[in-house]
Scaffold this motif. Structure first.
Motif, short mmCIF file in Angstrom:
data_model
loop_
_atom_site.label_atom_id
_atom_site.label_comp_id
_atom_site.label_asym_id
_atom_site.label_seq_id
_atom_site.Cartn_x
_atom_site.Cartn_y
_atom_site.Cartn_z
N LYS A 60 -2.88 -2.23 20.08
CA LYS A 60 -4.00 -2.28 19.13
C LYS A 60 -5.30 -2.31 19.92
O LYS A 60 -5.37 -2.94 20.98
N PRO A 61 -6.34 -1.68 19.39
CA PRO A 61 -7.63 -1.71 20.10
C PRO A 61 -8.35 -3.04 19.90
O PRO A 61 -8.16 -3.71 18.89
N THR A 62 -9.17 -3.39 20.85
CA THR A 62 -10.08 -4.52 20.67
C THR A 62 -11.32 -4.00 19.94
O THR A 62 -11.59 -2.79 19.94
N ILE A 63 -12.07 -4.89 19.35
CA ILE A 63 -13.31 -4.47 18.68
C ILE A 63 -14.26 -3.86 19.70
O ILE A 63 -14.84 -2.80 19.47
N THR A 64 -14.42 -4.51 20.83
CA THR A 64 -15.31 -3.99 21.87
C THR A 64 -14.83 -2.63 22.36
O THR A 64 -15.64 -1.70 22.52
N GLY A 65 -13.54 -2.50 22.61
CA GLY A 65 -12.99 -1.22 23.04
C GLY A 65 -13.31 -0.11 22.05
O GLY A 65 -13.73 0.98 22.43
N LYS A 66 -13.13 -0.37 20.76
CA LYS A 66 -13.43 0.64 19.73
C LYS A 66 -14.91 1.01 19.73
O LYS A 66 -15.26 2.17 19.53
N LEU A 67 -15.77 0.01 19.94
CA LEU A 67 -17.21 0.27 19.89
C LEU A 67 -17.73 1.07 21.09
O LEU A 67 -18.65 1.86 20.95
N VAL A 68 -17.16 0.85 22.26
CA VAL A 68 -17.68 1.54 23.45
C VAL A 68 -16.92 2.80 23.82
O VAL A 68 -17.43 3.64 24.55
#
Length: 149
Positions: free
Chosen positions: A113-121
């Motif tokens: 699953k992606p992290t929120i930060t990972g998805k944003l950057v």
């Protein structure tokens, strides 16, 4: 080359510190929480404190945007490296506007699953690094370098 290492204290900071073979001989500085673990680990390093707690906090984001602007304009790094968490987001977006190269390393414990930060950057980074092959299902353009542990 000047390198900015930005991340939350605790595990994120430890993860970045493990990249020491890469950054030790480069002009570098840190951005992290002003907490005991960070002060202890980085006592001989140039460190800029950022605002925390950051998780899902608009107040923290606004304060960290100001810190980001000031630090990046003062230091002018060529490269920003982070493995999260939220404090990385303003550094990556403002760094991108300044033409700074960006490398994001997704955290070790998030496999499918992606992290929120990972998805944003993910959309703006120059290199997105994962540590598990399974993470490439979540981030198809990522580079799998394997574990740094």
């Amino acid at each position: 080359m000047k390198v900015c290492l930005v991340g939350s204290s605790g595990g994120h900071l430890t993860h970045l510190y493990m990249l020491k073979p890469f950054w030790k001989d480069k002009d570098h500085f840190w951005v992290t929480f002003d907490k005991e673990d960070a002060r202890s680990l980085l006592q001989e390093e140039k460190m800029y404190p950022c605002y925390y707690p950051t998780n899902r906090s608009l107040k923290a984001l606004i304060k960290n945007i100001k810190i980001t602007w000031n630090v990046l304009h003062k230091e002018k790094p060529d490269l920003i490296i982070s493995c999260g968490a939220a404090v990385a987001v303003p550094f990556f977006y403002i760094g991108k506007l300044m033409g700074t190269k960006l490398i994001y390393i997704e955290v070790f414990d998030r496999i499918d699953k992606p992290t929120i930060t990972g998805k944003l950057v993910y959309p703006i980074v120059d290199k997105f690094v994962v540590l598990w092959e399974e993470q490439k299902k979540v981030y198809p353009k990522a580079v799998n370098l394997g574990s740094i542990f």
